[in-house]
Write an enzyme that holds these catalytic residues in place. Structure first.
Site, short mmCIF file in Angstrom:
data_model
loop_
_atom_site.label_atom_id
_atom_site.label_comp_id
_atom_site.label_asym_id
_atom_site.label_seq_id
_atom_site.Cartn_x
_atom_site.Cartn_y
_atom_site.Cartn_z
N GLY A 177 32.40 -17.08 2.35
CA GLY A 177 33.47 -17.84 1.72
C GLY A 177 34.74 -17.01 1.67
NE ARG A 310 25.53 -50.41 -17.31
CZ ARG A 310 26.36 -51.18 -16.64
NH1 ARG A 310 27.60 -51.37 -17.05
NH2 ARG A 310 25.96 -51.77 -15.54
CD GLU A 424 24.34 -13.80 -3.61
OE1 GLU A 424 25.46 -14.16 -3.26
OE2 GLU A 424 23.81 -12.76 -3.21
CG ASP A 426 15.41 -20.65 1.12
OD1 ASP A 426 15.82 -21.80 1.27
OD2 ASP A 426 14.21 -20.35 0.91
#
Ligand SMILES: CCCCCCCCCC/C=C\CCCCCCCCCC(=O)SCCNC(=O)CCNC(=O)[C@H](O)C(C)(C)COP(=O)(O)OP(=O)(O)OC[C@H]1O[C@@H](n2cnc3c(N)ncnc32)[C@H](O)[C@@H]1OP(=O)(O)O
Ligand SMILES: Cc1cc2nc3c(=O)[nH]c(=O)nc-3n(C[C@H](O)[C@H](O)[C@H](O)COP(=O)(O)OP(=O)(O)OC[C@H]3O[C@@H](n4cnc5c(N)ncnc54)[C@H](O)[C@@H]3O)c2cc1C
Length: 664
Positions: A177, A310, A424, A426
């Site tokens: 990243g 709801r 980081e 699996d």
């Protein structure tokens, strides 16, 4: 109507002091005040608006993230925020960006693996963001198998340099990243070769782009790896690809805390264990565990508030329908997630303590607790991220059709969160690391080495292998000792069964591969025991505030009884409980749901999330859902005109053709 609190009646039902619970959730009064102040600062600043984020095409989305991340930095400087405040600000800005990797991995890698001299040289530049860094470990061909990385760093004694090279396509760095479009530097993991010998993986600081015009330096090929899952979501991040063609760096850019290469090219191993090379991963896994409760609590807050708003079915004499939160099935899906959010909060706090402790020990050359720290961070990262990703998706379903709208906030939250199960480490690969630790512990039981810390229960293996639950009535399941013993006996028996099966194999590695699925389940049992024990330990502390402790006891009970119910095959199969006792656990679980119900809204209010942070119409604090959903629909670009773009090209000819057919 604006200003009306549609959840006010729900809030009046609370049986505890919500303000005190906010402090428990935050970890301390200091943390609460910090989060409260910074989250409001971000929410009230139009520069951090999230409006329309999911509608932006990639290039605009990315540019908008660059704007926000640099604006955040500007505010951090202007307001003279401390490191702690700055980290909170980035958290509440709530948009994945290159800065996450710069602060979260590049800097920690230099701190953990650099010598004092290297830290002195690089950290001030990084702290002032005069250089921007990322963490370049994973390659196209290898991620989990770190030993299998192919990038090479070959020492050239003629020039006192390392030559960084990508020898194959599969050695291209892939995923880091911040790499694709932003980073000027990277900590690159490569095979260290000197005097013709391969010494395995090491970290190197490599400059990638010019600090003047940001162009890739000679020999560096770098770019973004392409669009990822979901709208908006993690596409704000420039995960990158990187190739080196014999790029030269000075020798002193090898991170040299764990091992060194001398001017003559001699490889020297320090007396610290090589595993410290993996230290950044241990650190980040610990932060990911702390963060799991943030992501899960956020989804649960949305689903809980909406479940109270709801209504479906059950209207009597023209009265209101039933709030969906009152359905036991809704409670059975929602309340364990609410309990899990609290459970992960507390285990995250504990893990932070464990990490700090191991770091202090390492500084004093005490490496004894490193294996446990690795097993705990790996296992809890796996357990909490799997449960959180699944939990966010469950919350989306709990909100029915409206949960599928981006304006519910849940699709984006899921899309951003779900890669936490992979990055980081699996989650399955990490569980197998825990399993190795467990098998090692079991194999050493007869050796006189006393298991300590989270594995101390193995020291009572004889008792745990033969004891039976003494639960006789449902409320016996509220006794902490009954619960801890149940989870210990289950974990111990599953580990011992694996160890016994492993011993049947001549080749232990072959046995480990064959039994991997059972081993992963034993690791899950061990990690669940840790979470349950840490929740129970938390309740043994002094917890102020009217009714706060009682609510936490209810949540804790729901957390472990739901696990017991879900995994009752393990508890029954290992012979610790009878089917009657399993059924009593379920009775007690239902009773706890009823106790939690009046407090549900206030328990999610205790997370103290601003509407800006939640970014969800269904999760609005005031519960004013329908008018806002209606309003939001009209903001969709498709509704900018009554006649859709493309009508004249595609729909009109179709309708005309049908008219002609009708006339025939
Ligand atoms: C828009 C809406 C917004 C909404 C936002 C809301 C949500 C926000 C969520 C954000 C969350 C958090 C923010 C964090 C941001 C993160 C950003 C992403 C970062 C991702 C970065 C990466 O992924 S970096 C790459 C990571 N890679 C890995 O993890 C690789 C995994 N593999 C390994 O770790 C290892 O290779 C291995 C452990 C699997 C195996 O290693 P190896 O083969 O070398 O080892 P062995 O098995 O042989 O073991 C050798 C011995 O070493 C011990 N060991 C192994 N690892 C460690 C370790 N780390 N520490 C200590 N010891 C270790 C092992 O136990 C063996 O010991 P012995 O048995 O004693 O020999
Ligand atoms: C959003 C995102 C951000 C990332 N950021 C970074 C970054 O900043 N820097 C960086 O270096 N990396 C980064 N990564 C890479 C990440 O760390 C790896 O993808 C991760 O470690 C998993 O490795 P892999 O992709 O090789 O998976 P693989 O190992 O190929 O996994 C594929 C499958 O094989 C299974 N498997 C693999 N090995 C075993 C085994 N021994 N036993 C049983 N099953 C096995 C796995 O369980 C999985 O189901 C990022 C990834 C993502 C998705």
């Amino acid at each position: 109507m604006e200003g009306v609190d549609y959840l006010a009646d729900e809030r009046k039902k609370a049986e505890f002091d919500v303000n005190e619970m906010k402090i428990v959730w935050a970890g301390s009064r200091h943390n609460f005040e910090l989060s409260d102040r910074i989250s409001k600062l971000v929410a009230n600043d139009p520069g951090f608006s999230k409006e329309g984020r999911t509608m932006l095409p990639r290039k605009e989305l990315f540019k908008n993230t660059l704007r926000k991340a640099t604006y955040a930095w500007k505010r951090i400087i202007e307001l003279r925020l401390s490191e702690e405040e700055a980290a909170k600000l980035r958290h509440f800005v709530d948009e994945p960006a290159f800065t996450d990797l710069h602060w979260g991995m590049f800097i920690p890698a230099i701190k953990g693996q650099g010598t004092d001299e290297q830290q002195k040289k690089w950290l001030p530049l990084a702290y002032k963001m005069q250089i921007i860094g990322c963490y370049a470990q994973t390659e196209l061909g290898h991620g989990s198998n770190v030993q299998g990385l192919e990038t090479t760093a070959t020492f050239d004694p003629q020039t006192d340099e390392f030559v960084i090279h990508s020898p194959t396509l599969t050695s291209s760095k892939w995923w880091p990243g911040g790499l694709g479009k932003v980073s000027t530097h990277a900590v690159v993991y490569a095979r260290l070769i000197t005097n013709g010998k391969d010494y395995g993986i090491n970290g190197f600081i490599v400059q990638l782009r010019s600090l003047e015009d940001h162009k890739p330096l000679p020999g560096v090929t770098v770019g973004d790896i392409g669009l990822k899952f979901g709208n908006g979501a993690y596409n704000t991040m420039d995960n990158g690809v990187l190739r080196f063609d014999h790029v030269r760096i000075p020798r002193d850019q090898m991170l040299m805390r764990v091992s060194q290469v001398t001017r003559e090219g001699k490889y020297v191993q320090s007396d610290v264990p090589r595993q410290l090379l993996y230290g950044t991963m241990v650190y980040v896994r610990q932060t990911i565990v702390s963060d799991a409760s943030n992501a899960l609590s956020r989804a649960v807050c949305i689903a809980t508030r909406y479940s109270a708003v709801r209504r479906q079915f059950g209207s009597q004499n023209g009265g209101q329908e039933i709030q969906v939160i009152d359905y036991k099935t809704q409670q059975n899906r929602l309340f364990p997630l609410l309990a899990s959010a609290y459970a992960f909060r507390f285990v995250g706090e504990w893990l932070k303590w464990l990490y700090t402790d191991v770091t202090q020990r390492l500084q004093a050359n005490d490496f004894s607790t490193l294996p446990e720290a690795h097993a705990c961070t790996a296992g809890l990262k796996s357990l909490t991220t799997t449960a959180t990703a699944d939990g966010i998706e469950e919350c989306r379903k709990l909100c029915g059709g409206h949960g599928y709208l981006c304006s519910s906030g849940l699709p984006e939250l899921f899309a951003v969160y779900v890669p936490a199960c992979t990055y980081e480490g699996d989650n399955t690969v990490l569980l197998l690391q825990v399993a190795r630790f467990l098998m090692k512990t079991v194999s050493q039981l007869g050796s006189g080495k006393k298991p300590v810390g989270t594995i101390a229960y193995m020291g009572r293996i004889e008792h745990l292998m033969q004891c039976r639950s003494d639960v006789k009535q449902a409320k016996d399941w509220l006794k902490p000792s009954a619960v801890v013993e149940a989870f210990e006996a289950r974990a111990a028996r599953m580990s011992v069964a694996c160890a016994q099966n492993l011993s049947k194999f001549d080749n232990p590695e072959e046995g480990f591969a064959e039994l991997a699925a059972d081993l992963a389940e034993a690791a899950v049992a061990h990690c669940q025991l840790i979470v349950v024990s840490k929740f129970i330990e938390k309740l043994q502390q002094d917890i102020p505030g009217e009714g706060v402790k009682q609510q936490l006891e209810v949540l804790c009970g729901i957390y472990y009884l739901f696990l017991l119910h879900k995994h009752q095959g393990d508890f029954l199969g290992t012979g610790y409980i009878t089917s009657k006792q399993a059924s009593l656990a379920n009775d007690q679980l239902r009773a706890l749901y009823s106790q939690l119900r009046p407090n549900a809204i206030s328990l999610v209010d205790a997370f103290n999330y601003t509407d800006h942070f939640l970014d969800s119409i269904l999760g609005r604090y005031d519960g004013n859902v329908y008018p806002k959903l209606y309003e939001a629909a009209w903001k969709d670009p498709l509704n900018q005109s009554d006649i859709a773009d493309g009508f004249h090209e595609y729909i009109r000819p179709l309708l005309k053709q049908q008219l002609r057919t009708a006339r025939l």
